[in-house]
Design a protein around this motif. Structure first.
Motif, PDB file in Angstrom:
ATOM      1  N   THR A  63      70.418  13.321  58.208  1.00 32.26           N
ATOM      2  CA  THR A  63      70.452  13.354  59.669  1.00 32.26           C
ATOM      3  C   THR A  63      71.002  12.056  60.236  1.00 32.26           C
ATOM      4  OG1 THR A  63      68.529  14.828  59.669  1.00 32.26           O
ATOM      5  CG2 THR A  63      69.058  13.716  61.737  1.00 32.26           C
ATOM      6  N   THR A  64      70.529  10.934  59.692  1.00 29.36           N
ATOM      7  CA  THR A  64      70.999   9.624  60.152  1.00 29.36           C
ATOM      8  C   THR A  64      72.483   9.435  59.866  1.00 29.36           C
ATOM      9  OG1 THR A  64      68.810   8.651  59.814  1.00 29.36           O
ATOM     10  CG2 THR A  64      70.684   7.133  59.881  1.00 29.36           C
ATOM     11  N   ALA A  76      71.578   7.752  65.723  1.00 30.73           N
ATOM     12  CA  ALA A  76      71.554   7.258  64.346  1.00 30.73           C
ATOM     13  C   ALA A  76      70.413   6.269  64.125  1.00 30.73           C
ATOM     14  CB  ALA A  76      72.893   6.600  64.005  1.00 30.73           C
ATOM     15  N   ILE A  77      70.196   5.378  65.075  1.00 33.11           N
ATOM     16  CA  ILE A  77      69.164   4.357  64.891  1.00 33.11           C
ATOM     17  C   ILE A  77      67.776   4.909  65.218  1.00 33.11           C
ATOM     18  CG2 ILE A  77      69.052   3.285  67.183  1.00 33.11           C
ATOM     19  CD1 ILE A  77      69.418   1.375  63.872  1.00 33.11           C
ATOM     20  N   ALA A  78      67.708   5.895  66.119  1.00 37.86           N
ATOM     21  CA  ALA A  78      66.404   6.451  66.506  1.00 37.86           C
ATOM     22  C   ALA A  78      65.805   7.300  65.401  1.00 37.86           C
ATOM     23  CB  ALA A  78      66.545   7.281  67.782  1.00 37.86           C
ATOM     24  N   ASN A  79      66.629   7.901  64.543  1.00 37.86           N
ATOM     25  CA  ASN A  79      66.099   8.766  63.491  1.00 37.86           C
ATOM     26  C   ASN A  79      65.286   8.009  62.441  1.00 37.86           C
ATOM     27  OD1 ASN A  79      66.722  11.840  63.304  1.00 37.86           O
ATOM     28  ND2 ASN A  79      68.468  10.943  64.378  1.00 37.86           N
ATOM     29  N   PRO A  80      65.820   6.949  61.833  1.00 40.37           N
ATOM     30  CA  PRO A  80      64.985   6.256  60.833  1.00 40.37           C
ATOM     31  C   PRO A  80      63.775   5.570  61.443  1.00 40.37           C
ATOM     32  CG  PRO A  80      67.058   5.086  61.188  1.00 40.37           C
ATOM     33  CD  PRO A  80      67.181   6.396  61.879  1.00 40.37           C
ATOM     34  N   ILE A  81      63.953   4.917  62.603  1.00 36.40           N
ATOM     35  CA  ILE A  81      62.824   4.230  63.216  1.00 36.40           C
ATOM     36  C   ILE A  81      61.822   5.244  63.751  1.00 36.40           C
ATOM     37  CG2 ILE A  81      62.131   2.630  65.041  1.00 36.40           C
ATOM     38  CD1 ILE A  81      64.794   1.238  64.753  1.00 36.40           C
ATOM     39  N   GLY A  82      62.328   6.324  64.337  1.00 36.85           N
ATOM     40  CA  GLY A  82      61.438   7.372  64.819  1.00 36.85           C
ATOM     41  C   GLY A  82      60.691   8.047  63.685  1.00 36.85           C
ATOM     42  N   GLY A  83      61.351   8.190  62.524  1.00 39.81           N
ATOM     43  CA  GLY A  83      60.675   8.762  61.372  1.00 39.81           C
ATOM     44  C   GLY A  83      59.489   7.922  60.944  1.00 39.81           C
ATOM     45  N   ILE A  84      59.660   6.620  60.939  1.00 39.45           N
ATOM     46  CA  ILE A  84      58.560   5.714  60.593  1.00 39.45           C
ATOM     47  C   ILE A  84      57.410   5.881  61.578  1.00 39.45           C
ATOM     48  CG2 ILE A  84      57.891   3.280  60.391  1.00 39.45           C
ATOM     49  CD1 ILE A  84      60.802   2.732  59.508  1.00 39.45           C
ATOM     50  N   ALA A  85      57.748   5.989  62.866  1.00 38.28           N
ATOM     51  CA  ALA A  85      56.711   6.127  63.891  1.00 38.28           C
ATOM     52  C   ALA A  85      55.959   7.446  63.758  1.00 38.28           C
ATOM     53  CB  ALA A  85      57.348   6.004  65.283  1.00 38.28           C
ATOM     54  N   MET A 275      67.485   3.582  55.811  1.00 39.31           N
ATOM     55  CA  MET A 275      68.401   4.372  56.631  1.00 39.31           C
ATOM     56  C   MET A 275      68.968   3.559  57.796  1.00 39.31           C
ATOM     57  SD  MET A 275      66.701   8.107  56.854  1.00 39.31           S
ATOM     58  CE  MET A 275      65.138   8.196  56.023  1.00 39.31           C
ATOM     59  N   ILE A 276      68.271   2.505  58.193  1.00 42.20           N
ATOM     60  CA  ILE A 276      68.817   1.629  59.237  1.00 42.20           C
ATOM     61  C   ILE A 276      70.095   0.974  58.714  1.00 42.20           C
ATOM     62  CG2 ILE A 276      68.350  -0.351  60.729  1.00 42.20           C
ATOM     63  CD1 ILE A 276      65.362   0.318  60.446  1.00 42.20           C
ATOM     64  N   PHE A 277      70.043   0.531  57.455  1.00 39.53           N
ATOM     65  CA  PHE A 277      71.260   0.014  56.817  1.00 39.53           C
ATOM     66  C   PHE A 277      72.335   1.085  56.742  1.00 39.53           C
ATOM     67  CE2 PHE A 277      73.430   0.145  52.657  1.00 39.53           C
ATOM     68  CZ  PHE A 277      74.337  -0.893  52.857  1.00 39.53           C
ATOM     69  N   LEU A 278      71.924   2.319  56.386  1.00 42.17           N
ATOM     70  CA  LEU A 278      72.876   3.428  56.314  1.00 42.17           C
ATOM     71  C   LEU A 278      73.496   3.706  57.671  1.00 42.17           C
ATOM     72  CD1 LEU A 278      74.151   5.851  54.809  1.00 42.17           C
ATOM     73  CD2 LEU A 278      72.089   7.157  55.372  1.00 42.17           C
ATOM     74  N   ALA A 279      72.690   3.682  58.723  1.00 39.90           N
ATOM     75  CA  ALA A 279      73.201   3.933  60.073  1.00 39.90           C
ATOM     76  C   ALA A 279      74.249   2.901  60.449  1.00 39.90           C
ATOM     77  CB  ALA A 279      72.053   3.924  61.077  1.00 39.90           C
TER      78      ALA A 279
END
Length: 345
Positions: A63-64, A76-85, A275-279
């Motif tokens: 997804t990211t 792109a950035i909201a998906n990995p950080i949102g996943g953590i949340a 995934m932040i790196f991937l984004a």
């Protein structure tokens, strides 16, 4: 945003299909990983981080990558950080289901505390990147390049901690220890270790394949409804990509593998930071931090607060009922969603 997006109806249908596949595939992940934790001797906390954390993060990876490749920096950035949340919020739900005691108390594990601290460090790197968006190597920010390095070093610290712990959590009648129950191998008709690895790989392929549907479906919803990318990425798509964590967490609680369940969440969260790196790497116009604007900074700061709250709960270990962290984590998440909507109101 570059590339074509799907219409609203196919997008919603894709998200629904992905949701169903994830729920059914996720049911056997916990038992498979729990048995492998015992067979290999890696322990529930490490198995939760490496096996479950990696497998359940696969939909979010796709997804990211799709969001970044199609040029939507906020998505792109909201998906990995949102996943953590969202995955941290799942622990509050598990706390309600586990009625014997507070789940953070019962799953006392120094490895899980260390994983939470490593995750805080990983979340600090995007915040540093937001403060210096013009600093890049090619089009990628140096802070993004440090994320996989810090992640691998964190795994080394967790492994070292398991081998030579310098202190231990106080054992109480509510503590559920990580005691191997299937360490003797393939006895009594139990599936062989090789078969368990093949089953885990097959489940990973199925769960990972849903990421394409979620990424395209999420972008289609954004295009059709006009909802903010950061809001959709932080709530809708991450709720679906994080369902494997919820399903396996509930399954782990039911079989009594509490350390595995919390290790799954914390390990998955640490894996999601990759995934932040991937984004950043897949976002071709430049550094993803430049175009994600202040929404990404809000998400990174709030998610760091969620992780610190969880770590405090693991250390304080309130014994009965839902602890302060079980209340504070959902509240912080809901406030973050409200602030996201207020930015575009």
């Amino acid at each position: 945003m570059t590339g074509s997006t799907w219409p609203l109806a196919p997008s919603v249908a894709a998200l629904a299909v992905a949701l169903l596949v994830i729920v059914f595939a996720g049911k056997s992940l916990a038992s498979t990983a729990d048995t492998l934790a015992d067979r290999t001797g890696m322990g529930e906390a490490v198995a939760g981080a490496l096996l479950l954390g990696a497998v359940t993060s696969l939909p979010g990876i796709a997804t990211t990558a799709i969001g970044a490749w199609q040029g939507d920096a906020q998505f792109a950035i909201a998906n990995p950080i949102g996943g953590i949340a969202v995955q941290t919020v799942w622990l509050a739900i598990a706390d309600l289901l586990y009625r014997r005691s507070n789940i953070e108390h019962a799953a006392a594990s120094l490895e899980n505390i260390m994983q939470a601290l490593v995750l805080v460090a990983l979340l600090c790197l995007p915040i540093v990147a937001y403060a210096t968006p013009g600093l890049t190597i090619g089009w990628v920010h140096p802070a993004s390049l440090l994320i996989p390095v810090l992640y691998l070093y964190g795994l080394h610290l967790v492994r070292r901690l398991r081998q030579n712990p310098m202190w231990r959590a106080e054992q109480t009648s509510d503590t559920r220890q990580d005691v191997p129950y299937d360490a003797d191998g393939d006895a009594d008709g139990a599936p062989s270790t090789r078969r368990l690895w093949r089953r885990l790989a097959a489940l990973a392929a199925v769960v990972g394949g849903t990421g394409y549907l979620i990424g395209q479906g999420g972008l289609g919803v954004i295009a059709a409804t006009g909802l903010p990318s950061g809001f959709v990425g932080f709530t809708v798509t991450t709720a679906i990509t994080s369902l494997p964590e919820l399903v396996t967490l509930i399954a782990a609680v039911r079989i009594g593998a509490l350390t595995l369940g919390i290790g799954n969440i914390l390990g998955g969260n640490a894996f999601d930071s990759l995934m932040i790196f991937l984004a950043d790497a897949a976002y071709r116009p430049g550094s993803v931090y430049t175009d994600a604007a202040s929404a990404g900074l809000l998400l990174a700061g709030s998610t760091t607060l969620l992780t610190v709250t969880l770590a405090a709960g693991l250390i304080l270990r309130e014994r009965r009922g839902v602890g302060f962290e079980g209340v504070a984590i959902p509240v912080v998440y809901l406030v973050t969603v409200v602030l996201l909507l207020a930015r575009v109101a």
